[in-house]
Design a protein around this motif. Structure first.
Motif, PDB file in Angstrom:
ATOM      1  N   PRO A   1       0.815  -1.224   0.000  1.00 17.34           N
ATOM      2  CA  PRO A   1       0.000   0.000   0.000  1.00 17.34           C
ATOM      3  C   PRO A   1       0.849   1.275   0.000  1.00 17.34           C
ATOM      4  CG  PRO A   1      -0.895  -1.568   1.555  1.00 17.34           C
ATOM      5  CD  PRO A   1       0.412  -2.120   1.085  1.00 17.34           C
ATOM      6  N   THR A   2       1.934   1.275   0.741  1.00 17.39           N
ATOM      7  CA  THR A   2       2.797   2.454   0.794  1.00 17.39           C
ATOM      8  C   THR A   2       3.431   2.713  -0.565  1.00 17.39           C
ATOM      9  OG1 THR A   2       3.274   1.995   3.117  1.00 17.39           O
ATOM     10  CG2 THR A   2       4.760   3.503   1.977  1.00 17.39           C
ATOM     11  N   THR A   3       3.913   1.662  -1.213  1.00 17.77           N
ATOM     12  CA  THR A   3       4.512   1.798  -2.547  1.00 17.77           C
ATOM     13  C   THR A   3       3.468   2.287  -3.543  1.00 17.77           C
ATOM     14  OG1 THR A   3       6.010  -0.024  -2.028  1.00 17.77           O
ATOM     15  CG2 THR A   3       5.783   0.570  -4.350  1.00 17.77           C
ATOM     16  N   LEU A   4       2.291   1.714  -3.482  1.00 23.08           N
ATOM     17  CA  LEU A   4       1.206   2.120  -4.371  1.00 23.08           C
ATOM     18  C   LEU A   4       0.857   3.592  -4.149  1.00 23.08           C
ATOM     19  CD1 LEU A   4      -0.915   1.251  -6.445  1.00 23.08           C
ATOM     20  CD2 LEU A   4      -2.357   0.515  -4.543  1.00 23.08           C
ATOM     21  N   PHE A   5       0.785   3.997  -2.897  1.00 24.65           N
ATOM     22  CA  PHE A   5       0.477   5.378  -2.543  1.00 24.65           C
ATOM     23  C   PHE A   5       1.506   6.328  -3.150  1.00 24.65           C
ATOM     24  CE2 PHE A   5       1.026   8.947   0.473  1.00 24.65           C
ATOM     25  CZ  PHE A   5      -0.243   9.505   0.395  1.00 24.65           C
ATOM     26  N   TYR A   6       2.782   5.984  -3.065  1.00 16.51           N
ATOM     27  CA  TYR A   6       3.829   6.870  -3.581  1.00 16.51           C
ATOM     28  C   TYR A   6       3.969   6.814  -5.106  1.00 16.51           C
ATOM     29  CZ  TYR A   6       5.061   8.506   0.981  1.00 16.51           C
ATOM     30  OH  TYR A   6       5.009   9.110   2.208  1.00 16.51           O
ATOM     31  N   CYS A   7       3.270   5.898  -5.734  1.00 11.23           N
ATOM     32  CA  CYS A   7       3.226   5.885  -7.207  1.00 11.23           C
ATOM     33  C   CYS A   7       2.238   6.934  -7.723  1.00 11.23           C
ATOM     34  CB  CYS A   7       2.815   4.513  -7.715  1.00 11.23           C
ATOM     35  SG  CYS A   7       4.110   3.281  -7.579  1.00 11.23           S
ATOM     36  N   CYS A   8       1.371   7.406  -6.859  1.00 12.68           N
ATOM     37  CA  CYS A   8       0.373   8.411  -7.245  1.00 12.68           C
ATOM     38  C   CYS A   8       1.010   9.790  -7.315  1.00 12.68           C
ATOM     39  CB  CYS A   8      -0.772   8.437  -6.227  1.00 12.68           C
ATOM     40  SG  CYS A   8      -1.680   6.893  -6.112  1.00 12.68           S
TER      41      CYS A   8
ATOM     42  N   SER B   1      -0.339   2.988   5.185  1.00 10.76           N
ATOM     43  CA  SER B   1       0.484   1.780   5.283  1.00 10.76           C
ATOM     44  C   SER B   1      -0.262   0.607   5.923  1.00 10.76           C
ATOM     45  CB  SER B   1       1.772   2.066   6.062  1.00 10.76           C
ATOM     46  OG  SER B   1       1.468   2.424   7.396  1.00 10.76           O
ATOM     47  N   HIS B   2      -1.320   0.885   6.668  1.00 11.68           N
ATOM     48  CA  HIS B   2      -2.080  -0.194   7.309  1.00 11.68           C
ATOM     49  C   HIS B   2      -3.361  -0.555   6.553  1.00 11.68           C
ATOM     50  CE1 HIS B   2       0.785  -0.008  10.444  1.00 11.68           C
ATOM     51  NE2 HIS B   2       0.295   1.055  11.082  1.00 11.68           N
ATOM     52  N   MET B   3      -3.592   0.107   5.433  1.00 11.82           N
ATOM     53  CA  MET B   3      -4.795  -0.173   4.634  1.00 11.82           C
ATOM     54  C   MET B   3      -4.599  -1.423   3.799  1.00 11.82           C
ATOM     55  SD  MET B   3      -6.127   3.350   2.916  1.00 11.82           S
ATOM     56  CE  MET B   3      -7.619   2.668   2.227  1.00 11.82           C
ATOM     57  N   PRO B   4      -5.646  -2.212   3.636  1.00 12.94           N
ATOM     58  CA  PRO B   4      -5.557  -3.316   2.666  1.00 12.94           C
ATOM     59  C   PRO B   4      -5.397  -2.743   1.254  1.00 12.94           C
ATOM     60  CG  PRO B   4      -7.423  -3.609   4.148  1.00 12.94           C
ATOM     61  CD  PRO B   4      -6.883  -2.233   4.391  1.00 12.94           C
ATOM     62  N   GLU B   5      -4.649  -3.443   0.444  1.00 12.44           N
ATOM     63  CA  GLU B   5      -4.345  -2.981  -0.913  1.00 12.44           C
ATOM     64  C   GLU B   5      -5.611  -2.690  -1.716  1.00 12.44           C
ATOM     65  OE1 GLU B   5      -2.126  -4.669  -4.933  1.00 12.44           O
ATOM     66  OE2 GLU B   5      -1.929  -5.766  -3.057  1.00 12.44           O
ATOM     67  N   ASN B   6      -6.605  -3.587  -1.634  1.00 13.11           N
ATOM     68  CA  ASN B   6      -7.825  -3.395  -2.427  1.00 13.11           C
ATOM     69  C   ASN B   6      -8.592  -2.143  -1.995  1.00 13.11           C
ATOM     70  OD1 ASN B   6      -8.602  -4.614  -0.003  1.00 13.11           O
ATOM     71  ND2 ASN B   6     -10.362  -5.627  -0.941  1.00 13.11           N
ATOM     72  N   GLU B   7      -8.587  -1.811  -0.701  1.00 10.54           N
ATOM     73  CA  GLU B   7      -9.257  -0.594  -0.238  1.00 10.54           C
ATOM     74  C   GLU B   7      -8.547   0.652  -0.759  1.00 10.54           C
ATOM     75  OE1 GLU B   7     -10.119  -0.294   3.942  1.00 10.54           O
ATOM     76  OE2 GLU B   7     -10.765  -2.392   4.023  1.00 10.54           O
ATOM     77  N   LEU B   8      -7.222   0.622  -0.756  1.00 12.65           N
ATOM     78  CA  LEU B   8      -6.467   1.752  -1.287  1.00 12.65           C
ATOM     79  C   LEU B   8      -6.715   1.909  -2.785  1.00 12.65           C
ATOM     80  CD1 LEU B   8      -4.512   4.079  -0.924  1.00 12.65           C
ATOM     81  CD2 LEU B   8      -2.624   2.457  -1.161  1.00 12.65           C
ATOM     82  N   LEU B   9      -6.724   0.797  -3.510  1.00 13.65           N
ATOM     83  CA  LEU B   9      -7.010   0.858  -4.952  1.00 13.65           C
ATOM     84  C   LEU B   9      -8.394   1.429  -5.210  1.00 13.65           C
ATOM     85  CD1 LEU B   9      -5.450  -2.464  -6.271  1.00 13.65           C
ATOM     86  CD2 LEU B   9      -4.799  -0.146  -6.919  1.00 13.65           C
TER      87      LEU B   9
END
Length: 131
Positions: free
Chosen positions: A3-10, A27-35
């Motif tokens: 999730p952290t890596t995905l967040f910083y790709c934005c 960083s504590h969010m599930p990947e699918n929720e962040l997406l």
């Protein structure tokens, strides 16, 4: 870590919007929720009506192939209104065929099509006749 890596790709503006939206630790969010949050904030869906208007305004310009008509996003479908019926009628091909014929630029091709004895062509048959 994902999730952290995905967040910083934005992009930075989107990251700010995400932080305002979720009001928590990414960083504590599930990947699918962040997406889902990213999609909700970053993707603007176009109305089906926008796609229908674009298709209805299309006219074949000289040297443009007949297969440039794209209508998959128009969703020409209707659900049966009878109680208990879930049948979906897809009338896309009829609408696409009508718009295709209306947009033919070459008067000779249009005349050949309209003057042909076969009047109940499918969309594929109409396209084959035109090319």
């Amino acid at each position: 870590m994902i999730p952290t890596t995905l967040f910083y790709c934005c992009d930075s503006d989107l990251r700010t919007d995400i932080m305002r939206d979720i009001q928590g630790d990414v960083s504590h969010m599930p990947e699918n929720e962040l997406l889902n949050a990213i999609k909700r904030l970053a993707v603007k869906e176009e109305s089906t009506l926008v796609h229908r208007l674009k298709m209805n305004r299309m006219v074949q310009s000289p040297a443009t192939g007949i297969r440039t008509y794209q209508a998959a996003l128009c969703q020409y479908k209707a659900t049966c209104k009878e109680p208990g019926c879930v049948h979906v009628c897809d009338y896309s091909e009829e609408i696409i065929k009508d718009n295709l014929i209306r947009g033919i630029a070459d008067p000779e091709i249009l005349s050949d099509l309209l003057g042909d004895s076969k009047t109940d062509r499918t969309l594929d048959e109409t396209v084959s006749f035109l090319v």
